[in-house]
Design a protein around this motif. Structure first.
Motif, mmCIF file in Angstrom:
data_model
loop_
_atom_site.group_PDB
_atom_site.id
_atom_site.type_symbol
_atom_site.label_atom_id
_atom_site.label_comp_id
_atom_site.label_asym_id
_atom_site.label_seq_id
_atom_site.Cartn_x
_atom_site.Cartn_y
_atom_site.Cartn_z
ATOM 1 N N PRO A 25 0.161 -5.694 10.324
ATOM 2 C CA PRO A 25 1.009 -5.225 9.229
ATOM 3 C C PRO A 25 0.211 -4.289 8.320
ATOM 4 C CG PRO A 25 0.303 -7.478 8.833
ATOM 5 C CD PRO A 25 -0.165 -7.097 10.212
ATOM 6 N N PRO A 26 0.890 -3.391 7.617
ATOM 7 C CA PRO A 26 0.176 -2.474 6.726
ATOM 8 C C PRO A 26 -0.510 -3.262 5.597
ATOM 9 C CG PRO A 26 2.544 -2.299 6.382
ATOM 10 C CD PRO A 26 2.332 -3.203 7.565
ATOM 11 N N LEU A 27 -1.655 -2.748 5.158
ATOM 12 C CA LEU A 27 -2.412 -3.401 4.096
ATOM 13 C C LEU A 27 -1.687 -3.212 2.772
ATOM 14 C CD1 LEU A 27 -5.033 -4.815 3.207
ATOM 15 C CD2 LEU A 27 -6.000 -2.553 2.850
ATOM 16 N N ARG A 28 -1.442 -4.303 2.084
ATOM 17 C CA ARG A 28 -0.801 -4.232 0.779
ATOM 18 C C ARG A 28 -1.635 -5.042 -0.203
ATOM 19 N NH1 ARG A 28 5.427 -5.598 0.978
ATOM 20 N NH2 ARG A 28 5.592 -5.535 3.229
ATOM 21 N N LEU A 29 -1.932 -4.433 -1.343
ATOM 22 C CA LEU A 29 -2.702 -5.110 -2.375
ATOM 23 C C LEU A 29 -1.785 -5.508 -3.526
ATOM 24 C CD1 LEU A 29 -5.912 -2.909 -2.628
ATOM 25 C CD2 LEU A 29 -5.731 -5.203 -1.696
#
Length: 120
Positions: A25-29
């Motif tokens: 999954p895309p990196l989300r902060l």
């Protein structure tokens, strides 16, 4: 209600052609993660600056003795800063002279010996 899942080229959801592994999954902060990352980067940058910046030492590199001057009649810290370290910011030089000599104020007396910053 049926959720629509996008299928990769292989026809299976979440997989890409030829990899056999699911696509990460895309990196989300989160906001906290962004703050922690920003603080960590600032600390790293400050550490690098501290390591690479020359340390101000009040020593004459040739003799190892501190560079000093004697206050003349009518001298001020500003005048001493401009005379001894021309081209430097007088405000920073005055602050450093005060720090090196333990001066609580800006008063100096004729004949007083002052240690100078080694910013030559």
């Amino acid at each position: 209600m049926v959720a629509m899942v996008e299928a990769g080229a292989s026809g299976r959801p979440g997989f890409t052609r030829g990899s056999g592994r699911p696509k990460p999954p895309p990196l989300r902060l989160t906001r906290r993660g962004r703050v922690v990352l920003a603080v960590a980067l600032m600390l790293l940058l400050a550490g690098l600056v501290a390591l690479l910046a020359p340390a101000s030492r009040a020593a004459d590199p040739a003799t190892g003795a501190p560079a000093t001057t004697v206050v003349r009649q009518g001298d001020t810290l500003w005048a001493i800063a401009e005379r001894q370290l021309p081209g430097r910011d007088p405000i920073a030089v005055v602050a450093e002279i005060r720090r090196l000599n333990g001066l609580d104020d800006y008063t100096v007396y004729a004949g007083q010996q002052l240690v100078l910053p080694a910013w030559r």
